[in-house]
Enzyme design. Structure first.
Site, mmCIF file in Angstrom:
data_model
loop_
_atom_site.group_PDB
_atom_site.id
_atom_site.type_symbol
_atom_site.label_atom_id
_atom_site.label_comp_id
_atom_site.label_asym_id
_atom_site.label_seq_id
_atom_site.Cartn_x
_atom_site.Cartn_y
_atom_site.Cartn_z
ATOM 1 N N LYS A 1 -74.727 16.515 -51.073
ATOM 2 C CA LYS A 1 -75.086 15.672 -49.928
ATOM 3 C C LYS A 1 -76.328 14.842 -50.266
ATOM 4 O O LYS A 1 -76.401 13.649 -49.949
ATOM 5 C CB LYS A 1 -75.328 16.538 -48.681
ATOM 6 C CG LYS A 1 -74.017 17.095 -48.129
ATOM 7 C CD LYS A 1 -74.183 18.127 -47.026
ATOM 8 C CE LYS A 1 -72.805 18.734 -46.698
ATOM 9 N NZ LYS A 1 -72.822 19.750 -45.668
ATOM 10 N N GLN B 1 -77.079 23.408 -42.895
ATOM 11 C CA GLN B 1 -75.930 23.860 -43.674
ATOM 12 C C GLN B 1 -75.462 25.222 -43.168
ATOM 13 O O GLN B 1 -76.241 26.143 -42.998
ATOM 14 C CB GLN B 1 -76.316 23.919 -45.170
ATOM 15 C CG GLN B 1 -75.180 24.239 -46.105
ATOM 16 C CD GLN B 1 -74.077 23.167 -46.136
ATOM 17 O OE1 GLN B 1 -74.329 21.987 -45.883
ATOM 18 N NE2 GLN B 1 -72.855 23.577 -46.405
ATOM 19 N N ASP C 1 -73.370 16.031 -38.099
ATOM 20 C CA ASP C 1 -72.224 16.897 -38.405
ATOM 21 C C ASP C 1 -71.172 16.853 -37.287
ATOM 22 O O ASP C 1 -70.037 17.283 -37.486
ATOM 23 C CB ASP C 1 -72.700 18.357 -38.511
ATOM 24 C CG ASP C 1 -72.798 18.833 -39.953
ATOM 25 O OD1 ASP C 1 -72.016 18.352 -40.791
ATOM 26 O OD2 ASP C 1 -73.647 19.709 -40.220
HETATM 27 N N1 GUN Z 1 -70.543 24.328 -44.322
HETATM 28 C C1 GUN Z 1 -69.304 24.010 -44.766
HETATM 29 N N2 GUN Z 1 -68.973 22.759 -44.362
HETATM 30 C C2 GUN Z 1 -70.024 22.282 -43.670
HETATM 31 C C3 GUN Z 1 -70.277 21.050 -43.016
HETATM 32 O O1 GUN Z 1 -69.465 20.119 -42.977
HETATM 33 N N3 GUN Z 1 -71.494 20.941 -42.414
HETATM 34 C C4 GUN Z 1 -72.396 21.947 -42.424
HETATM 35 N N4 GUN Z 1 -73.555 21.753 -41.801
HETATM 36 N N5 GUN Z 1 -72.186 23.106 -43.017
HETATM 37 C C5 GUN Z 1 -71.006 23.274 -43.638
#
Ligand code: GUN
Length: 280
Positions: free
Chosen positions: A52, A96, A119
């Site tokens: 990311k 996350q 998100d």
């Molecule tokens: N863990 C797995 N996929 C995601 C996601 O798209 N966003 C976040 N914040 N955590 C994750």
């Protein structure tokens, strides 16, 4: 052979479009900044968070990294989120998941200002999606809609079957397909006659979390198959929820694993971050 829906190519196009948008915003004196919070050091989460941050650098979004110890308390995490909610220079906040067991994930998600919820997990974002109002949309299902549209797959009027009902993928996926005027069925682990239900689909989205579960006897001839799963098989090779070799000959289009849905999640996160500026 079916059309292979290439998520690497489509996600690269989206990231380039976002990069262009971010540079236009910069020209108007508006920068974009994403705060990324990771609690503990789960190796898979570290890889996702690293990717990311790399994508942010590529599109010109500043990223602020908060790497918190596994023992961080709920109060400490909430305080950081409240602080970031108040900071004008922070446009997006991403925590996350999964979080360590002693932290209540739902409370953490609810603490994020919906205007910074890139998100799309906040109940307000999900509610807005449900009633067709503007708001952030969960990145993986939003990415799947882009894959379909940019591959020339018409959704309106089609029978769409989503297997899986998670808050992050299955439910928002169903709402997005409905928004595109698909006729949507959500199937799950308690669905009776799953094969028959799946076989109704013109567009089959699979997010069951079981390696290679979906074989050709779940797939109608000519269907479009979208595979959200990602697993390592016995030989340490990546595979999806769909048995690609078995299903490919009967479908009209399919996403591979890797290189299908996976790269779209981060591209759509970048898209949401760039859009956050206009929501704020
Ligand atoms: N863990 C797995 N996929 C995601 C996601 O798209 N966003 C976040 N914040 N955590 C994750």
């Amino acid at each position: 052979m079916p059309q292979i829906i290439d998520g690497k190519v489509i996600s690269a196009q989206i990231k380039d479009e976002v990069r262009e948008k971010v540079s236009q915003l910069k020209a108007q004196g508006k920068s974009v900044c994403l705060a990324v919070i990771q609690v503990g050091n789960d190796p898979a989460s570290s890889v996702y968070v690293g990717n990311k941050k790399k994508a942010c650098a590529y599109v010109g979004i500043e990223s602020l990294s908060y790497e918190l110890a596994e023992e961080t308390t709920q109060e400490e995490l909430l305080s950081l989120i409240w602080e970031l909610n108040e900071k004008k220079e922070v446009n997006g906040i991403l925590v996350q998941l999964p979080l360590p067991g002693h932290i209540d994930e739902n409370e953490v998600i609810r603490a994020i200002d919906p205007k910074k919820d890139v998100d799309g997990f906040h109940p307000q974002s999900v509610g807005a999606l449900c009633i067709g109002q503007p708001g952030f949309v969960s990145c993986t299902p939003a990415g799947i809609i882009e894959l379909l549209k940019r591959s020339g797959v018409e959704i309106a009027g089609k029978e769409c079957v989503v297997i899986g009902r998670s808050n992050i993928v299955g439910k928002p996926m169903a709402l997005l397909l409905l928004r595109e005027n698909g006729t949507v069925t959500v199937a799950h682990s308690r669905t009776k006659n799953l094969k028959e239900v799946a076989k109704r689909a013109d567009i089959l989205v699979v997010a069951v979390g079981k390696p290679k579960m979906i074989t050709r006897d779940y797939v109608k001839e000519g269907a479009v198959v979208i595979d959200v799963g990602i697993h390592r098989n016995e030989n340490n090779k990546l595979c999806g929820d769909v048995d690609f070799e078995d299903v490919s000959p009967v479908c009209s289009a399919i996403t591979p694993v890797p290189g299908g849905v996976g790269p779209m999640t981060i591209a759509m996160l970048m898209y949401n971050c760039a859009n956050s500026v206009s929501l704020q």
